[in-house]
Design a protein around this motif. Structure first.
Motif, PDB file in Angstrom:
ATOM      1  N   LYS A  43      42.237  -8.164  16.425  1.00  0.00           N
ATOM      2  CA  LYS A  43      41.362  -9.239  15.966  1.00  0.00           C
ATOM      3  C   LYS A  43      39.968  -8.684  15.679  1.00  0.00           C
ATOM      4  O   LYS A  43      39.557  -7.645  16.201  1.00  0.00           O
ATOM      5  CB  LYS A  43      41.289 -10.348  17.006  1.00  0.00           C
ATOM      6  CG  LYS A  43      40.696  -9.926  18.350  1.00  0.00           C
ATOM      7  CD  LYS A  43      40.666 -11.108  19.308  1.00  0.00           C
ATOM      8  CE  LYS A  43      40.000 -10.727  20.627  1.00  0.00           C
ATOM      9  NZ  LYS A  43      39.922 -11.881  21.562  1.00  0.00           N
ATOM     10  N   ASP A  86      37.076 -10.687  15.850  1.00  0.00           N
ATOM     11  CA  ASP A  86      36.008 -11.471  16.466  1.00  0.00           C
ATOM     12  C   ASP A  86      35.926 -11.239  17.974  1.00  0.00           C
ATOM     13  O   ASP A  86      35.691 -12.154  18.750  1.00  0.00           O
ATOM     14  CB  ASP A  86      36.201 -12.963  16.176  1.00  0.00           C
ATOM     15  CG  ASP A  86      37.546 -13.479  16.679  1.00  0.00           C
ATOM     16  OD1 ASP A  86      38.421 -12.645  17.008  1.00  0.00           O
ATOM     17  OD2 ASP A  86      37.728 -14.710  16.757  1.00  0.00           O
ATOM     18  N   PHE A  87      36.138 -10.010  18.389  1.00  0.00           N
ATOM     19  CA  PHE A  87      36.115  -9.671  19.808  1.00  0.00           C
ATOM     20  C   PHE A  87      34.683  -9.556  20.333  1.00  0.00           C
ATOM     21  O   PHE A  87      33.711  -9.549  19.571  1.00  0.00           O
ATOM     22  CB  PHE A  87      36.871  -8.357  20.049  1.00  0.00           C
ATOM     23  CG  PHE A  87      36.337  -7.186  19.274  1.00  0.00           C
ATOM     24  CD1 PHE A  87      35.244  -6.446  19.735  1.00  0.00           C
ATOM     25  CD2 PHE A  87      36.919  -6.803  18.066  1.00  0.00           C
ATOM     26  CE1 PHE A  87      34.754  -5.362  19.034  1.00  0.00           C
ATOM     27  CE2 PHE A  87      36.438  -5.713  17.349  1.00  0.00           C
ATOM     28  CZ  PHE A  87      35.352  -4.997  17.833  1.00  0.00           C
ATOM     29  N   THR A  88      34.570  -9.438  21.642  1.00  0.00           N
ATOM     30  CA  THR A  88      33.279  -9.222  22.296  1.00  0.00           C
ATOM     31  C   THR A  88      33.280  -7.847  22.944  1.00  0.00           C
ATOM     32  O   THR A  88      34.214  -7.495  23.676  1.00  0.00           O
ATOM     33  CB  THR A  88      33.008 -10.289  23.374  1.00  0.00           C
ATOM     34  OG1 THR A  88      32.967 -11.579  22.756  1.00  0.00           O
ATOM     35  CG2 THR A  88      31.680 -10.025  24.079  1.00  0.00           C
ATOM     36  N   ALA A 125      32.184  -9.566  15.324  1.00  0.00           N
ATOM     37  CA  ALA A 125      32.208  -9.216  16.748  1.00  0.00           C
ATOM     38  C   ALA A 125      30.879  -9.581  17.402  1.00  0.00           C
ATOM     39  O   ALA A 125      29.836  -9.593  16.751  1.00  0.00           O
ATOM     40  CB  ALA A 125      32.500  -7.730  16.912  1.00  0.00           C
ATOM     41  N   CYS A 128      34.056 -10.041  27.920  1.00  0.00           N
ATOM     42  CA  CYS A 128      34.271  -8.899  27.020  1.00  0.00           C
ATOM     43  C   CYS A 128      35.744  -8.531  26.858  1.00  0.00           C
ATOM     44  O   CYS A 128      36.529  -8.549  27.817  1.00  0.00           O
ATOM     45  CB  CYS A 128      33.522  -7.678  27.537  1.00  0.00           C
ATOM     46  SG  CYS A 128      31.728  -7.836  27.451  1.00  0.00           S
ATOM     47  N   ASP A 129      36.090  -8.164  25.636  1.00  0.00           N
ATOM     48  CA  ASP A 129      37.396  -7.569  25.341  1.00  0.00           C
ATOM     49  C   ASP A 129      37.359  -6.058  25.529  1.00  0.00           C
ATOM     50  O   ASP A 129      38.382  -5.430  25.790  1.00  0.00           O
ATOM     51  CB  ASP A 129      37.804  -7.894  23.895  1.00  0.00           C
ATOM     52  CG  ASP A 129      37.907  -9.379  23.652  1.00  0.00           C
ATOM     53  OD1 ASP A 129      38.879  -9.977  24.138  1.00  0.00           O
ATOM     54  OD2 ASP A 129      37.002  -9.942  22.990  1.00  0.00           O
ATOM     55  N   TYR A 130      36.164  -5.488  25.357  1.00  0.00           N
ATOM     56  CA  TYR A 130      35.935  -4.059  25.569  1.00  0.00           C
ATOM     57  C   TYR A 130      34.609  -3.913  26.308  1.00  0.00           C
ATOM     58  O   TYR A 130      33.646  -4.617  26.024  1.00  0.00           O
ATOM     59  CB  TYR A 130      35.823  -3.286  24.242  1.00  0.00           C
ATOM     60  CG  TYR A 130      37.007  -3.400  23.328  1.00  0.00           C
ATOM     61  CD1 TYR A 130      38.032  -2.455  23.353  1.00  0.00           C
ATOM     62  CD2 TYR A 130      37.093  -4.451  22.411  1.00  0.00           C
ATOM     63  CE1 TYR A 130      39.116  -2.558  22.502  1.00  0.00           C
ATOM     64  CE2 TYR A 130      38.174  -4.559  21.554  1.00  0.00           C
ATOM     65  CZ  TYR A 130      39.186  -3.609  21.609  1.00  0.00           C
ATOM     66  OH  TYR A 130      40.256  -3.714  20.759  1.00  0.00           O
ATOM     67  N   CYS A 143      40.875  -6.891  29.381  1.00  0.00           N
ATOM     68  CA  CYS A 143      39.670  -6.153  28.992  1.00  0.00           C
ATOM     69  C   CYS A 143      39.920  -4.655  29.094  1.00  0.00           C
ATOM     70  O   CYS A 143      40.423  -4.160  30.118  1.00  0.00           O
ATOM     71  CB  CYS A 143      38.505  -6.548  29.893  1.00  0.00           C
ATOM     72  SG  CYS A 143      36.996  -5.592  29.597  1.00  0.00           S
ATOM     73  N   ARG A 196      45.516  -0.537  21.246  1.00  0.00           N
ATOM     74  CA  ARG A 196      44.308  -1.259  20.824  1.00  0.00           C
ATOM     75  C   ARG A 196      43.102  -0.330  20.769  1.00  0.00           C
ATOM     76  O   ARG A 196      42.306  -0.368  19.837  1.00  0.00           O
ATOM     77  CB  ARG A 196      44.010  -2.405  21.793  1.00  0.00           C
ATOM     78  CG  ARG A 196      44.760  -3.699  21.530  1.00  0.00           C
ATOM     79  CD  ARG A 196      44.487  -4.694  22.647  1.00  0.00           C
ATOM     80  NE  ARG A 196      43.049  -4.901  22.864  1.00  0.00           N
ATOM     81  CZ  ARG A 196      42.543  -5.355  24.011  1.00  0.00           C
ATOM     82  NH1 ARG A 196      43.322  -5.630  25.038  1.00  0.00           N
ATOM     83  NH2 ARG A 196      41.229  -5.527  24.125  1.00  0.00           N
TER      84      ARG A 196
END
Length: 366
Positions: free
Chosen positions: A2, A4-6, A30, A65-67, A92, A159
């Motif tokens: 995706k 639109d991650f954070t 993002a 957060c995704d990352y 995450c 990912r």
């Protein structure tokens, strides 16, 4: 993946800032948040639209957060893990950008955070530090080493690979022990050599500082990295000391062998030293499978007179040849000519050689 991650950043120096800039460019949807010990760094990042949110500490915001990228010095990165553990979600990806991996992997193992952690090391950098020197393309075409924990899922590793690739880096998966031994030889030892060589010249110079005055060309090339951050490199050397000691022992033994060859006037051994190193070094610079783009450059004799460079540039420009970089080589110790001209592609280089020779320039190809 995706768009639109954070992404969260702990630390925003040269590497962290460059990754953030790259994410901002390739993923405009993002959301980027950051914490660093320097408020001025956070203010700069906000003013430059590198990040969206700035925090004075590791707060609950990082739970979104995704990352999360740990981009502080290696010892600081490890110390942040305990504060992050209760915040991060199951999906995450927690990663870092440190030059050593064993120390942080061991801390991750102790804290039981293996399911989230994928060590990272973008093999890029500069002797300049700080977010002000960060660039979106810094990691472009550079190996981005990933050292996944044993318990991290293949889906999460994929990912992270995809993210690194989308930022135009080249992901390379290694065991973290192997990574630290390799970097001890190709990264950490060269910094030690450069710094000790600079200090040797400083301590050997005379009162007029003649060595310092004459230092140019090859000396500046091989000691450029001695201008790097002392704080950062002290921590790197401490964290990877066992591997550095191993390769340092081998290097010291090789220097002793050279010393004996010189003392015994063994010309053959000295020749073999330079011949073998030249062959191996040329195989690195000429490879087409490595991460760095080949440099397309020529060297050209240039009379030291006003307008010389302008005349050459005009010849190339009027024939549709774009110049990537041009500059005078002031010291000919390792160069065959005085003017170096760099191009964007092989075709431009070949066209320039033929054109300049037609104008009776003496051109050297390397």
């Amino acid at each position: 993946m995706k768009s639109d991650f954070t992404a969260g950043f702990i630390g925003l120096g040269l590497i962290g800032g460059s990754i953030a800039r790259a994410i901002r460019f390739f993923y405009p949807d993002a959301r980027l948040i950051a914490h660093t010990r320097s408020r001025s760094t956070l203010d700069y990042a906000l003013d430059e639209n590198i990040i969206d949110e700035a925090y004075d500490g590791i707060s609950e915001a990082f739970g979104r957060c995704d990352y999360i990228f740990l981009c502080a010095p290696v010892e600081t990165n490890a110390s942040c893990l305990e504060r992050l553990k209760p915040l991060i979600g199951a999906d995450c990806i927690l990663t870092d950008v440190g030059s050593t991996k064993t120390d942080i992997h061991e801390k991750v193992n102790v804290l039981g955070m293996q399911k989230n952690f994928i060590g990272g090391h973008p093999m890029a950098g500069s002797e300049k530090t700080g977010i002000q020197n960060s660039k979106r393309h810094l990691i472009e075409n550079a190996y981005y080493v990933l050292t996944p924990s044993e318990e991290v899922s293949q889906e999460m590793l994929k990912r992270m690979e995809e993210l690194a690739s989308s930022l135009k880096a080249i992901p390379l998966i290694l065991d973290y022990h192997e990574h630290d031994y390799i970097t001890a030889a190709i990264s950490h030892l060269p910094h030690i050599i450069a710094s000790t060589l600079v200090n040797l010249v400083r301590d050997s110079d005379n009162e007029k500082e003649t060595m310092r005055t004459m230092a140019a060309g090859g000396f500046k090339d091989i000691t450029r990295i001695a201008s790097s951050s002392p704080e950062m490199w002290e921590q790197i050397c401490s964290a990877n000391r066992d591997n550095i000691i191993k390769v340092l022992d081998n290097y010291i033994n090789s220097l002793i062998s050279v010393k004996f060859a010189l003392a015994e006037q063994d010309a053959g051994e000295i020749y073999n030293l330079f011949s073998a190193s030249r062959e191996y070094r040329n195989s690195i610079s000429d490879t087409s499978s490595g991460p760095l783009k080949k440099v397309y450059a020529i060297y050209c004799d240039m009379v030291d007179e006003a307008g010389g460079i302008a005349a050459l540039s005009t010849i190339l420009a009027t024939n549709g040849i774009s110049i990537k970089n041009i500059g005078i080589v002031h010291n000919r110790e390792f160069e065959e000519a005085v003017l170096r001209v760099e191009f964007y592609e092989k075709e431009a280089e070949e066209k320039a050689v033929a054109l300049l020779r037609r104008y009776r320039y003496t051109v050297y190809e390397r």
